[in-house]
Scaffold this active site. Structure first.
Site, PDB file in Angstrom:
ATOM      1  N   CYS A  13      20.799  -3.791  32.335  1.00 34.69           N
ATOM      2  CA  CYS A  13      19.544  -3.865  31.485  1.00 34.69           C
ATOM      3  C   CYS A  13      19.404  -3.491  29.999  1.00 34.69           C
ATOM      4  O   CYS A  13      20.951  -4.184  29.465  1.00 34.69           O
ATOM      5  CB  CYS A  13      18.135  -2.601  31.085  1.00 34.69           C
ATOM      6  SG  CYS A  13      18.751  -0.492  31.165  1.00 34.69           S
ATOM      7  N   CYS A  18      18.038   3.553  31.373  1.00 35.21           N
ATOM      8  CA  CYS A  18      16.216   3.615  32.268  1.00 35.21           C
ATOM      9  C   CYS A  18      16.658   2.765  33.256  1.00 35.21           C
ATOM     10  O   CYS A  18      16.518   3.232  34.750  1.00 35.21           O
ATOM     11  CB  CYS A  18      15.795   3.844  30.969  1.00 35.21           C
ATOM     12  SG  CYS A  18      14.713   4.842  29.661  1.00 35.21           S
ATOM     13  N   ARG A  19      16.724   1.443  33.064  1.00 34.72           N
ATOM     14  CA  ARG A  19      15.955   0.553  34.581  1.00 34.72           C
ATOM     15  C   ARG A  19      17.625   0.104  34.693  1.00 34.72           C
ATOM     16  O   ARG A  19      17.560   0.327  36.424  1.00 34.72           O
ATOM     17  CB  ARG A  19      15.223  -0.382  33.755  1.00 34.72           C
ATOM     18  CG  ARG A  19      14.262  -0.521  32.901  1.00 34.72           C
ATOM     19  CD  ARG A  19      13.991  -2.079  32.326  1.00 34.72           C
ATOM     20  NE  ARG A  19      14.355  -1.732  31.428  1.00 34.72           N
ATOM     21  CZ  ARG A  19      14.798  -2.972  30.296  1.00 34.72           C
ATOM     22  NH1 ARG A  19      13.133  -3.984  31.048  1.00 34.72           N
ATOM     23  NH2 ARG A  19      15.449  -3.001  29.272  1.00 34.72           N
ATOM     24  N   SER A  20      18.127  -0.480  34.856  1.00 36.19           N
ATOM     25  CA  SER A  20      19.640  -0.976  35.334  1.00 36.19           C
ATOM     26  C   SER A  20      20.384  -0.029  36.132  1.00 36.19           C
ATOM     27  O   SER A  20      20.711   0.349  37.278  1.00 36.19           O
ATOM     28  CB  SER A  20      20.741  -1.360  34.262  1.00 36.19           C
ATOM     29  OG  SER A  20      21.127  -0.622  33.333  1.00 36.19           O
ATOM     30  N   ASP A 130      10.742  -2.219  30.219  1.00 37.65           N
ATOM     31  CA  ASP A 130      11.926  -0.480  29.273  1.00 37.65           C
ATOM     32  C   ASP A 130      10.265   0.656  29.342  1.00 37.65           C
ATOM     33  O   ASP A 130       9.911   0.058  28.511  1.00 37.65           O
ATOM     34  CB  ASP A 130      11.869  -1.083  28.030  1.00 37.65           C
ATOM     35  CG  ASP A 130      13.515  -0.140  27.680  1.00 37.65           C
ATOM     36  OD1 ASP A 130      13.704   0.589  28.755  1.00 37.65           O
ATOM     37  OD2 ASP A 130      13.323  -0.749  26.780  1.00 37.65           O
TER      38      ASP A 130
END
Length: 164
Positions: A13, A18-20, A130
């Site tokens: 990300c 956060c996301r990865s 995100d």
């Protein structure tokens, strides 16, 4: 697949907080539950160097922990040139970060790049949004999307014979 070499997957990300890291944690849990974890090498990284060395966002950790996934040992890092050679799959959370990866990825490794949601089977979303500037619902949505895409990715890896 060679039984001695693990399939290496990198989740990407923007800032790797956060996301990865959530994708890495969820995919690790899902692949372990499927008895495949020993065949995989997993990591995550960001396309930008905003948070190098930091733990995942506390909200990401909190919402993942509610689902039994501990992200606390992960540390943010930036994608480096060696990643394109080292990893078999490099999976971006959204189109912007995929475009960044496409610009810096050598032509010989472009085939390794994909979008996380391209593996989803229960959602028609094409990106993992995100959640950084949003509220709590965003972190739950990220987990829902990543769980869906992780299950789909496991099935794809089985079909392609990358894991057994």
């Amino acid at each position: 697949m060679n039984s001695e070499k693990k399939l290496a997957i990198l989740f990407v990300c923007m800032g790797n907080i956060c996301r990865s890291p959530t994708a890495e944690g969820v995919f690790r849990a899902r692949s372990d539950a499927a008895g495949l974890g020993h065949q995989l090498q997993l990591d995550s990284a960001g396309t930008h160097a905003y948070h190098i060395g930091e733990q995942p966002d506390l909200r990401s950790q909190e919402f993942a922990m509610k689902r039994g996934i501990d992200l606390s040992s992960q540390r943010a890092r930036k994608v480096v040139a060696d990643d394109f050679d080292k990893f078999d799959l490099i999976i971006a959370m959204d189109k912007h970060n995929l475009a960044v990866l496409e610009k810096i990825c050598p032509v010989a490794y472009q085939h390794k790049l994909s979008l996380m949601m391209s593996y989803a089977t229960r959602s028609d979303a094409d990106e993992v949004p995100d959640p950084y500037y949003g509220g709590a619902r965003g972190f739950d949505q990220v987990l829902d999307y990543i769980e869906d895409a992780s299950d789909g990715l496991i099935e794809v890896l089985k079909i392609r014979g990358h894991v057994q």
